[in-house]
Design a protein around this motif. Structure first.
Motif, PDB file in Angstrom:
ATOM      1  N   PHE A   1       1.134  -8.539  -3.752  1.00 27.38           N
ATOM      2  CA  PHE A   1      -0.047  -9.276  -3.309  1.00 27.38           C
ATOM      3  C   PHE A   1      -1.197  -9.054  -4.287  1.00 27.38           C
ATOM      4  CE2 PHE A   1      -3.843  -9.183  -0.333  1.00 27.38           C
ATOM      5  CZ  PHE A   1      -3.937 -10.565  -0.186  1.00 27.38           C
ATOM      6  N   LEU A   2      -1.417  -7.788  -4.641  1.00 25.35           N
ATOM      7  CA  LEU A   2      -2.427  -7.406  -5.632  1.00 25.35           C
ATOM      8  C   LEU A   2      -1.685  -6.768  -6.808  1.00 25.35           C
ATOM      9  CD1 LEU A   2      -5.031  -5.822  -3.180  1.00 25.35           C
ATOM     10  CD2 LEU A   2      -5.215  -8.061  -4.284  1.00 25.35           C
ATOM     11  N   PRO A   3      -1.348  -7.539  -7.819  1.00 23.75           N
ATOM     12  CA  PRO A   3      -0.479  -7.040  -8.898  1.00 23.75           C
ATOM     13  C   PRO A   3      -1.031  -5.832  -9.650  1.00 23.75           C
ATOM     14  CG  PRO A   3      -0.609  -9.431  -8.960  1.00 23.75           C
ATOM     15  CD  PRO A   3      -1.632  -8.973  -7.977  1.00 23.75           C
ATOM     16  N   THR A   4      -2.342  -5.683  -9.714  1.00 23.88           N
ATOM     17  CA  THR A   4      -2.896  -4.505 -10.396  1.00 23.88           C
ATOM     18  C   THR A   4      -3.057  -3.323  -9.443  1.00 23.88           C
ATOM     19  OG1 THR A   4      -5.223  -5.044  -9.966  1.00 23.88           O
ATOM     20  CG2 THR A   4      -4.210  -6.031 -11.928  1.00 23.88           C
ATOM     21  N   GLY A   5      -2.856  -3.577  -8.156  1.00 25.08           N
ATOM     22  CA  GLY A   5      -3.045  -2.532  -7.156  1.00 25.08           C
ATOM     23  C   GLY A   5      -4.475  -2.411  -6.685  1.00 25.08           C
ATOM     24  N   ASN A   6      -5.365  -3.255  -7.210  1.00 28.04           N
ATOM     25  CA  ASN A   6      -6.789  -3.182  -6.885  1.00 28.04           C
ATOM     26  C   ASN A   6      -7.289  -4.494  -6.305  1.00 28.04           C
ATOM     27  OD1 ASN A   6      -6.855  -0.593  -8.214  1.00 28.04           O
ATOM     28  ND2 ASN A   6      -6.987  -1.701 -10.159  1.00 28.04           N
ATOM     29  N   LEU A   7      -8.283  -4.388  -5.422  1.00 22.58           N
ATOM     30  CA  LEU A   7      -8.946  -5.586  -4.919  1.00 22.58           C
ATOM     31  C   LEU A   7      -9.855  -6.194  -5.981  1.00 22.58           C
ATOM     32  CD1 LEU A   7      -9.742  -4.337  -1.328  1.00 22.58           C
ATOM     33  CD2 LEU A   7      -8.472  -6.431  -1.854  1.00 22.58           C
TER      34      LEU A   7
ATOM     35  N   THR B   1     -10.670 -10.588  -9.178  1.00 14.91           N
ATOM     36  CA  THR B   1      -9.591 -10.212  -8.271  1.00 14.91           C
ATOM     37  C   THR B   1      -8.312 -10.828  -8.811  1.00 14.91           C
ATOM     38  OG1 THR B   1     -10.960  -9.990  -6.282  1.00 14.91           O
ATOM     39  CG2 THR B   1      -8.635 -10.505  -5.954  1.00 14.91           C
ATOM     40  N   CYS B   2      -7.306  -9.999  -9.045  1.00 11.04           N
ATOM     41  CA  CYS B   2      -5.999 -10.473  -9.495  1.00 11.04           C
ATOM     42  C   CYS B   2      -5.089 -10.530  -8.268  1.00 11.04           C
ATOM     43  CB  CYS B   2      -5.409  -9.524 -10.538  1.00 11.04           C
ATOM     44  SG  CYS B   2      -6.403  -9.379 -12.044  1.00 11.04           S
ATOM     45  N   MET B   3      -4.649 -11.731  -7.925  1.00 10.52           N
ATOM     46  CA  MET B   3      -3.913 -11.931  -6.679  1.00 10.52           C
ATOM     47  C   MET B   3      -2.720 -12.843  -6.926  1.00 10.52           C
ATOM     48  SD  MET B   3      -5.525 -13.177  -3.001  1.00 10.52           S
ATOM     49  CE  MET B   3      -6.352 -11.591  -2.731  1.00 10.52           C
ATOM     50  N   ASP B   4      -1.624 -12.581  -6.219  1.00  9.96           N
ATOM     51  CA  ASP B   4      -0.412 -13.391  -6.365  1.00  9.96           C
ATOM     52  C   ASP B   4       0.010 -13.915  -5.002  1.00  9.96           C
ATOM     53  OD1 ASP B   4       1.963 -14.570  -7.000  1.00  9.96           O
ATOM     54  OD2 ASP B   4       2.922 -12.787  -7.843  1.00  9.96           O
TER      55      ASP B   4
ATOM     56  N   ALA C   1      -6.060  -9.582 -18.050  1.00  8.50           N
ATOM     57  CA  ALA C   1      -5.646  -9.486 -16.654  1.00  8.50           C
ATOM     58  C   ALA C   1      -4.143  -9.709 -16.522  1.00  8.50           C
ATOM     59  CB  ALA C   1      -6.414 -10.500 -15.814  1.00  8.50           C
ATOM     60  N   GLY C   2      -3.603 -10.683 -17.275  1.00  6.98           N
ATOM     61  CA  GLY C   2      -2.174 -10.947 -17.226  1.00  6.98           C
ATOM     62  C   GLY C   2      -1.356  -9.721 -17.595  1.00  6.98           C
ATOM     63  N   ALA C   3      -1.791  -9.011 -18.623  1.00 13.89           N
ATOM     64  CA  ALA C   3      -1.096  -7.780 -19.021  1.00 13.89           C
ATOM     65  C   ALA C   3      -1.190  -6.726 -17.918  1.00 13.89           C
ATOM     66  CB  ALA C   3      -1.679  -7.257 -20.325  1.00 13.89           C
ATOM     67  N   ALA C   4      -2.380  -6.613 -17.309  1.00 13.56           N
ATOM     68  CA  ALA C   4      -2.584  -5.628 -16.246  1.00 13.56           C
ATOM     69  C   ALA C   4      -1.782  -5.977 -14.990  1.00 13.56           C
ATOM     70  CB  ALA C   4      -4.065  -5.523 -15.899  1.00 13.56           C
TER      71      ALA C   4
END
Length: 362
Positions: free
Chosen positions: A176-182, A192-195, A236-239
């Protein structure tokens, strides 16, 4: 024969359009398939003069359908985004607007037998694994395209196609949060990185010095913004665990601002190197979910609905799109499903021709 004819149905699906193929009529190896799709669209030219693409990303999309071996689904939907000029084919993302036409296209191709009044078509989105239930109007067992439903970005009205999306969380990255962060910060921009249905990088328009209400042309003319956005998107994509995304259309990028026309929140969506003329169906689910999730960059931009299901109205460059979000809020936000209403129309069918030098056929 100097050309190979391939059966196809040409359809508008939502606010996109493109050819819909039966996968059995296409080459099975990915490299040859990509060359065929480049030829079909006419990629490599600004207006796709040697193909049926329309010179913009919303009209260089391809749907490939086949009977599904999934116990739940009727039809597998495999999507390809073909670039306008760069001769690239991206098989990673999916497209919810093109998916709007999968139900009627499956009936047109004989992959699904229509029922009286309404036909439910269960679709597996191969690119992401999402399950989508499409309800298509089939009075007396015949497809109906005319109707009274209007969607922003498409002139006139047409028959409604109700879409219910399930299993869209972590569709590409597994989280849901690919980086683990909101929230994360890249290049000084908080995002916000969200999938959800589509992996996205979402920021506040104000953080780029924008209002969030700019027209498509105003945004496309602001190349400094696109340069900054692309730098953020690549980091962000890399993260997000997606590697080097410089040659991929995912993750997509979105901007948020307070609503000003009676909606829930104002949005702009990018494809990602140009501004979307309206809103992607997949992107709308991710943006709506971001708006509903406490702690994201949407905080402070809206009066957040707290009861489920919530009807989230996204204002976009051409009008609005409504996303009905079924969710739970215990210790954290959990998405159950998202529903949208779209339309589609068959534009043409027959054979599309590619040079035999590209593919000689089966």
């Amino acid at each position: 024969m100097t050309q190979t004819g391939i059966p196809f149905v040409f359809m508008r699906g939502g606010t996109s359009r493109g050819p819909y193929f039966n996968s059995k009529d296409l080459p099975q190896d990915r490299e040859t398939l990509a060359e065929v799709l480049l030829s079909v669209i006419g990629s490599g030219h600004a207006i796709n003069i040697d193909g049926i693409g329309g010179g913009v990303a919303v009209s260089t999309k391809v749907a490939m359908l086949s009977p599904s071996d999934d116990d739940w689904a009727d039809v597998d939907y495999f999507f390809a985004q073909v670039s306008v000029e760069d001769r690239l084919v991206d098989f990673k993302p999916t497209c919810g607007n093109i998916l709007s036409g999968v139900g009627p296209a499956a009936v047109e191709m004989g992959l699904v037998t229509p029922c009286d009044n309404e036909t439910e078509v269960k679709i597996r989105a191969v690119n992401t694994g999402a399950r989508v239930l499409a309800r298509v109007q089939t009075p007396q067992g015949a497809l109906r395209y005319d109707g009274d439903t209007a969607i922003a970005g498409v002139p006139g009205t047409a028959a409604p196609i109700a879409l219910s999306f399930m299993g869209v969380v972590g569709s590409s990255t597994g989280a849901f949060l690919p980086t683990g962060n909101l929230r994360d910060t890249f290049e000084g921009i908080e995002v916000t990185c969200m999938d959800v249905a589509m992996p996205m990088v979402i920021a506040r328009a104000a953080d780029f010095g924008l209002t969030g209400y700019e027209t498509v042309q105003e945004l496309d003319d602001t190349r400094e913004f696109f340069a900054r956005m692309e730098a953020v998107r690549r980091q962000a994509g890399a993260a997000m665990g997606m590697g080097d995304v410089s040659q991929s259309v995912t993750p997509k990028f979105g901007l948020l601002a307070p609503a000003r026309d009676g909606g829930t929140i104002a949005t702009r969506y990018f494809m990602p190197w140009t501004t979307h003329p309206s809103m992607a169906v997949t992107g709308s689910q991710c943006l709506a979910t971001c708006a509903l999730t406490p702690g994201t960059v949407a905080d402070g931009l809206l009066e957040r609905p707290t009861t489920s299901p919530a009807n989230v109205v996204l204002e976009h460059a051409s009008g609005t799109i409504e996303v009905l979000v079924d969710f739970e809020m215990n210790n954290h936000f959990t998405l159950n499903s998202a529903g949208l209403m779209r339309t589609a129309r068959k534009l043409a069918d027959g054979l599309i021709y590619v040079p035999s030098a590209v593919w000689k056929g089966h």
